[in-house]
Design an enzyme around this catalytic site. Structure first.
Site, PDB file in Angstrom:
ATOM      1  N   GLY B  90      32.551  32.820   6.963  1.00 17.62           N
ATOM      2  CA  GLY B  90      33.074  34.215   7.363  1.00 17.62           C
ATOM      3  C   GLY B  90      33.132  34.983   5.914  1.00 17.62           C
ATOM      4  CB  ALA B 123      34.052  31.505   3.626  1.00 17.97           C
ATOM      5  CG  HIS B 159      24.914  31.592   2.648  1.00 14.16           C
ATOM      6  ND1 HIS B 159      24.348  31.233   3.789  1.00 14.16           N
ATOM      7  CD2 HIS B 159      26.269  31.687   2.715  1.00 14.16           C
ATOM      8  CE1 HIS B 159      25.371  31.081   4.733  1.00 14.16           C
ATOM      9  NE2 HIS B 159      26.474  31.309   4.224  1.00 14.16           N
ATOM     10  CD  GLU B 194      21.122  30.081   4.463  1.00 22.19           C
ATOM     11  OE1 GLU B 194      19.949  30.192   5.295  1.00 22.19           O
ATOM     12  OE2 GLU B 194      21.929  31.147   4.463  1.00 22.19           O
TER      13      GLU B 194
END
Lengths: 231, 231
Positions: B90, B123, B159, B194
């Site tokens: 998030g 996160a 990411h 990813e």
């Protein structure tokens, strides 16, 4: 009377530094001989001197001299005496940290509100907003605050990018990030696409350049603002 | 003995939440019946309850119950009693702010160092590093510090995206941003693509998953770390 120009980017793809903006800056800076440049955002870690040199070369094309604020023993004095101010892009956190460290945030705001012409590109546009909470930059340094100049009544998201429907990447889109901002903040946000810029003449705020801008307000559906329209 | 799994992302394109990770998590959480989930990063502004429900549905597939830390009257107690901990993705600033606000950063670090298994995605992986200064997230809230758990001796950039040679966009690439980080910080950074993840068993730190990772060290040329290799 406030006189501000906030650009999404300094440079368009394949063009030289500030090239697309120079015709506008020529008009915007009518009557200005010397521009005080704030190089603190240091794009790519470039030095204050090297960054100022790049800026000076661009402004030489429209007959304006450039002096770096970092060359002043007393930068407060540099801000106070500036005919006009340009804050260049780079890292917003670094820029804001340095402005707080040298206690320049308030004096810069004071001069801009008093009418010293202000040009910002990218990070330099970001700090004209209420806070830097909608910057795209990496938080490489911890500043004393995210509050910025607040000389316009919104936040900016420079280099605004639309969601890419072909992307298989799972990082948040710009739109999602700004939505998350509005879960905790009420300041409107303008997503300013590269090539677009905003001009402020006292209270008249106008979108300029080739693109519409995406406007985000807390609790509302984002919408497109036409170029030429007034905030 | 430290036991940590840090994933770049929770979800791969076109897949359901945690799907690609579940076979690994099934092994990683052997012997664990109940997982304590920290939902504070609230992706897309989702509520703590809704986020915890999504996580519980995923872990039900491997027979693990999930309890949200937000349901504890005393979250310190929740951390202390946790069999295992999962910090979901998030907004990293929001996550860190909440951890500081509830004075949980130190107790979380203590438990992870003592051996409570820790899973992070995005996160949640970011905060396992030394600081959150290499997050991609928007700074939507001003946390008391950028320092994070430091249970691994580097920072993460989840990411991770390679520069796109076809892009005409002038925003900084991820590589440029991390280079700027290293102008002011010496912590190494792992750009985690990813699908990749890092496992830690005490001091043995291993890159896993289908991709190499890009490693950035201050003053050095970035390089690729092969999957399976040890930090």
């Amino acid at each position: 009377m406030k006189k501000i120009l906030l650009a999404s980017t300094s440079t368009l793809f394949g063009e030289s530094y500030l090239a697309y903006l120079l015709p506008h800056l020529n008009k915007f800076f009518t009557g200005i001989d010397k521009l005080t440049f704030i190089p603190y955002a240091r794009p790519g870690g470039t030095s204050h001197d090297a960054y100022t040199k790049t800026v000076a070369q661009a402004f030489a094309q429209i007959g304006i001299k450039v002096v770096g604020l970092h060359t002043y023993t007393d930068p407060q004095e540099g801000i106070k005496k500036a005919e006009a101010i340009f804050v260049g892009g780079g890292n917003t956190f670094l820029l804001v940290n340095q402005l707080y460290k040298l206690d320049l945030m308030q004096s810069l705001k004071y001069q801009v509100e008093k009418g010293t012409p202000y040009l910002g590109t990218s990070a330099g546009s970001n700090i004209a907003g209420v806070s830097i909470k909608t910057t795209n930059d990496m938080p490489i340094i911890y500043p004393p605050s995210f509050d910025s100049l607040g000389v316009v009544p919104f936040n900016l998201n420079p280099h605004y990018l639309d969601p890419d429907p072909t992307s298989h990447h799972n990082g948040e889109t710009r739109e999602t990030r700004i939505f998350e901002f509005h879960c905790f903040n009420s300041t409107p946000v303008i997503g300013l696409r590269e090539g677009s810029f905003i001009t402020v003449q006292e209270d008249r705020i106008v979108l300029q350049g080739p693109h519409t801008a995406r406007v985000f307000k807390a609790g509302e559906t984002p919408f497109e603002m036409e170029t030429g329209s007034i905030w």
